[in-house]
Write a protein that holds these residues in place. Structure first.
Motif, PDB file in Angstrom:
ATOM      1  N   VAL A 108      43.333  20.122  30.799  1.00 21.88           N
ATOM      2  CA  VAL A 108      43.858  19.465  32.000  1.00 21.88           C
ATOM      3  C   VAL A 108      45.260  19.986  32.296  1.00 21.88           C
ATOM      4  O   VAL A 108      45.580  20.324  33.449  1.00 21.88           O
ATOM      5  CB  VAL A 108      43.862  17.928  31.846  1.00 21.88           C
ATOM      6  N   LEU A 109      46.090  20.068  31.275  1.00 20.22           N
ATOM      7  CA  LEU A 109      47.451  20.570  31.446  1.00 20.22           C
ATOM      8  C   LEU A 109      47.440  21.986  32.018  1.00 20.22           C
ATOM      9  O   LEU A 109      48.145  22.279  33.000  1.00 20.22           O
ATOM     10  CB  LEU A 109      48.193  20.543  30.109  1.00 20.22           C
ATOM     11  N   SER A 110      46.631  22.849  31.455  1.00 18.28           N
ATOM     12  CA  SER A 110      46.538  24.231  31.937  1.00 18.28           C
ATOM     13  C   SER A 110      46.058  24.284  33.384  1.00 18.28           C
ATOM     14  O   SER A 110      46.576  25.060  34.192  1.00 18.28           O
ATOM     15  CB  SER A 110      45.593  25.023  31.036  1.00 18.28           C
ATOM     16  N   GLY A 111      45.086  23.456  33.722  1.00 14.56           N
ATOM     17  CA  GLY A 111      44.575  23.418  35.090  1.00 14.56           C
ATOM     18  C   GLY A 111      45.650  23.021  36.087  1.00 14.56           C
ATOM     19  O   GLY A 111      45.812  23.666  37.137  1.00 14.56           O
ATOM     20  N   SER A 139      53.203  20.510  49.338  1.00 17.74           N
ATOM     21  CA  SER A 139      54.411  20.008  48.699  1.00 17.74           C
ATOM     22  C   SER A 139      54.153  18.676  47.994  1.00 17.74           C
ATOM     23  O   SER A 139      54.609  18.452  46.870  1.00 17.74           O
ATOM     24  CB  SER A 139      55.519  19.861  49.740  1.00 17.74           C
ATOM     25  N   ASP A 140      53.404  17.801  48.647  1.00 15.61           N
ATOM     26  CA  ASP A 140      53.046  16.517  48.029  1.00 15.61           C
ATOM     27  C   ASP A 140      52.223  16.730  46.763  1.00 15.61           C
ATOM     28  O   ASP A 140      52.433  16.055  45.750  1.00 15.61           O
ATOM     29  CB  ASP A 140      52.262  15.646  49.011  1.00 15.61           C
ATOM     30  N   TYR A 141      51.280  17.658  46.809  1.00 11.43           N
ATOM     31  CA  TYR A 141      50.460  17.945  45.632  1.00 11.43           C
ATOM     32  C   TYR A 141      51.330  18.438  44.479  1.00 11.43           C
ATOM     33  O   TYR A 141      51.166  18.001  43.335  1.00 11.43           O
ATOM     34  CB  TYR A 141      49.393  19.005  45.941  1.00 11.43           C
ATOM     35  N   ILE A 142      52.230  19.359  44.783  1.00  9.95           N
ATOM     36  CA  ILE A 142      53.096  19.920  43.739  1.00  9.95           C
ATOM     37  C   ILE A 142      53.928  18.819  43.092  1.00  9.95           C
ATOM     38  O   ILE A 142      54.021  18.729  41.858  1.00  9.95           O
ATOM     39  CB  ILE A 142      53.998  21.035  44.313  1.00  9.95           C
ATOM     40  N   ARG A 143      54.528  17.971  43.910  1.00  7.95           N
ATOM     41  CA  ARG A 143      55.375  16.887  43.378  1.00  7.95           C
ATOM     42  C   ARG A 143      54.588  15.992  42.428  1.00  7.95           C
ATOM     43  O   ARG A 143      55.037  15.697  41.321  1.00  7.95           O
ATOM     44  CB  ARG A 143      55.958  16.057  44.529  1.00  7.95           C
ATOM     45  N   GLU A 144      53.402  15.574  42.830  1.00  6.82           N
ATOM     46  CA  GLU A 144      52.561  14.713  41.983  1.00  6.82           C
ATOM     47  C   GLU A 144      52.179  15.423  40.689  1.00  6.82           C
ATOM     48  O   GLU A 144      52.232  14.833  39.605  1.00  6.82           O
ATOM     49  CB  GLU A 144      51.259  14.361  42.711  1.00  6.82           C
ATOM     50  N   GLN A 145      51.785  16.667  40.813  1.00  6.96           N
ATOM     51  CA  GLN A 145      51.259  17.392  39.663  1.00  6.96           C
ATOM     52  C   GLN A 145      52.361  17.793  38.688  1.00  6.96           C
ATOM     53  O   GLN A 145      52.106  17.875  37.479  1.00  6.96           O
ATOM     54  CB  GLN A 145      50.440  18.589  40.134  1.00  6.96           C
ATOM     55  N   GLU A 146      53.574  18.032  39.168  1.00  8.75           N
ATOM     56  CA  GLU A 146      54.677  18.315  38.256  1.00  8.75           C
ATOM     57  C   GLU A 146      54.915  17.116  37.332  1.00  8.75           C
ATOM     58  O   GLU A 146      55.138  17.293  36.124  1.00  8.75           O
ATOM     59  CB  GLU A 146      55.957  18.649  39.033  1.00  8.75           C
ATOM     60  N   LYS A 147      54.869  15.933  37.872  1.00  8.40           N
ATOM     61  CA  LYS A 147      55.040  14.732  37.048  1.00  8.40           C
ATOM     62  C   LYS A 147      53.903  14.617  36.040  1.00  8.40           C
ATOM     63  O   LYS A 147      54.126  14.290  34.871  1.00  8.40           O
ATOM     64  CB  LYS A 147      55.115  13.479  37.919  1.00  8.40           C
ATOM     65  N   THR A 148      52.692  14.913  36.464  1.00 12.74           N
ATOM     66  CA  THR A 148      51.539  14.860  35.564  1.00 12.74           C
ATOM     67  C   THR A 148      51.687  15.871  34.430  1.00 12.74           C
ATOM     68  O   THR A 148      51.388  15.562  33.267  1.00 12.74           O
ATOM     69  CB  THR A 148      50.228  15.097  36.343  1.00 12.74           C
ATOM     70  N   VAL A 149      52.170  17.073  34.744  1.00 11.53           N
ATOM     71  CA  VAL A 149      52.391  18.093  33.713  1.00 11.53           C
ATOM     72  C   VAL A 149      53.413  17.585  32.688  1.00 11.53           C
ATOM     73  O   VAL A 149      53.226  17.734  31.480  1.00 11.53           O
ATOM     74  CB  VAL A 149      52.832  19.437  34.349  1.00 11.53           C
ATOM     75  N   TRP A 150      54.485  16.993  33.171  1.00 14.52           N
ATOM     76  CA  TRP A 150      55.486  16.431  32.267  1.00 14.52           C
ATOM     77  C   TRP A 150      54.850  15.376  31.368  1.00 14.52           C
ATOM     78  O   TRP A 150      55.052  15.378  30.140  1.00 14.52           O
ATOM     79  CB  TRP A 150      56.632  15.834  33.086  1.00 14.52           C
ATOM     80  N   MET A 151      54.054  14.474  31.925  1.00 14.18           N
ATOM     81  CA  MET A 151      53.439  13.400  31.157  1.00 14.18           C
ATOM     82  C   MET A 151      52.423  13.945  30.146  1.00 14.18           C
ATOM     83  O   MET A 151      52.379  13.472  28.995  1.00 14.18           O
ATOM     84  CB  MET A 151      52.788  12.389  32.106  1.00 14.18           C
ATOM     85  N   LEU A 152      51.651  14.919  30.524  1.00 16.64           N
ATOM     86  CA  LEU A 152      50.681  15.504  29.592  1.00 16.64           C
ATOM     87  C   LEU A 152      51.391  16.223  28.459  1.00 16.64           C
ATOM     88  O   LEU A 152      50.965  16.146  27.294  1.00 16.64           O
ATOM     89  CB  LEU A 152      49.731  16.467  30.334  1.00 16.64           C
ATOM     90  N   GLY A 153      52.478  16.908  28.777  1.00 17.90           N
ATOM     91  CA  GLY A 153      53.281  17.551  27.742  1.00 17.90           C
ATOM     92  C   GLY A 153      53.841  16.541  26.769  1.00 17.90           C
ATOM     93  O   GLY A 153      53.845  16.755  25.538  1.00 17.90           O
ATOM     94  N   ALA A 154      54.318  15.413  27.287  1.00 16.82           N
ATOM     95  CA  ALA A 154      54.842  14.343  26.430  1.00 16.82           C
ATOM     96  C   ALA A 154      53.725  13.760  25.553  1.00 16.82           C
ATOM     97  O   ALA A 154      53.942  13.470  24.368  1.00 16.82           O
ATOM     98  CB  ALA A 154      55.477  13.255  27.285  1.00 16.82           C
ATOM     99  N   TYR A 155      52.546  13.621  26.116  1.00 21.36           N
ATOM    100  CA  TYR A 155      51.394  13.110  25.353  1.00 21.36           C
ATOM    101  C   TYR A 155      51.073  14.024  24.182  1.00 21.36           C
ATOM    102  O   TYR A 155      50.805  13.578  23.082  1.00 21.36           O
ATOM    103  CB  TYR A 155      50.181  12.965  26.274  1.00 21.36           C
ATOM    104  N   LEU A 156      51.109  15.324  24.448  1.00 24.23           N
ATOM    105  CA  LEU A 156      50.778  16.304  23.404  1.00 24.23           C
ATOM    106  C   LEU A 156      51.910  16.461  22.376  1.00 24.23           C
ATOM    107  O   LEU A 156      51.684  17.006  21.293  1.00 24.23           O
ATOM    108  CB  LEU A 156      50.444  17.659  24.026  1.00 24.23           C
ATOM    109  N   GLY A 157      53.105  15.974  22.735  1.00 26.36           N
ATOM    110  CA  GLY A 157      54.230  16.061  21.801  1.00 26.36           C
ATOM    111  C   GLY A 157      54.928  17.335  21.906  1.00 26.36           C
ATOM    112  O   GLY A 157      55.563  17.912  21.112  1.00 26.36           O
TER     113      GLY A 157
END
Length: 157
Positions: A108-111, A139-157
């Motif tokens: 998911v993170l890679s996608g 632009s809206d998609y990028i903003r949402e997905q950047e936050k998701t990438v941050w959260m997935l990275g935090a989940y993975l540690g």
């Protein structure tokens, strides 16, 4: 014959954007199916939370599939709709037989990272074409997905 389309964009620019958006559509479709597969097949100690989160992700991806296709139509072009076209056009590859929770999250993170990178390219093309509609959507998609990438990275540690 006018050199602008129904929404006032130059025909050539609209055509270029529609081609890019068809590539984006292909990426969203492949990614949607990958995430759907993660949802169905995930196993492990975090099954319940991941199963639910993957459903949230694929539901949102399906909405974006429709929005991207409708934007292509708004530009005066046709969205691709054959899975064979999606596999040819997509930068995101099919991810088969993945069931380990961490591997699914990494998929998911890679996608999302791939989508963000490609959408930045589209944002640049849309801005050059003075296409505020596409630029705003992307632009809206990028903003949402950047936050998701941050959260997935935090989940993975």
């Amino acid at each position: 014959m006018s050199d602008t389309n129904a929404i006032g964009l130059h025909q050539g620019s609209a055509s270029d954007l529609a081609a890019k958006l068809n590539e984006l559509l292909a990426n969203y479709q492949i990614f949607y199916m990958n995430v759907r597969g993660y949802h169905w097949n995930v196993k492990g100690p975090n099954f319940f939370e991941l199963h639910e989160k993957f459903e949230e992700f694929y539901t949102d991806l399906l909405v974006k599939v429709d929005e991207v296709a409708e934007r292509i139509l708004t530009l005066g072009h046709k969205p691709v709709h054959a899975y064979s076209d999606y596999t040819t056009l997509s930068r995101i590859q099919e991810d088969k037989d993945v069931h380990d929770g961490e591997a699914c999250v990494r998929g998911v993170l890679s996608g999302f990272q791939t989508l963000i990178e490609f959408q930045r390219e589209i944002l640049s093309v849309a801005s050059d074409a003075d296409d505020e509609g596409t630029a705003s959507q992307i632009s809206d998609y990028i903003r949402e997905q950047e936050k998701t990438v941050w959260m997935l990275g935090a989940y993975l540690g």
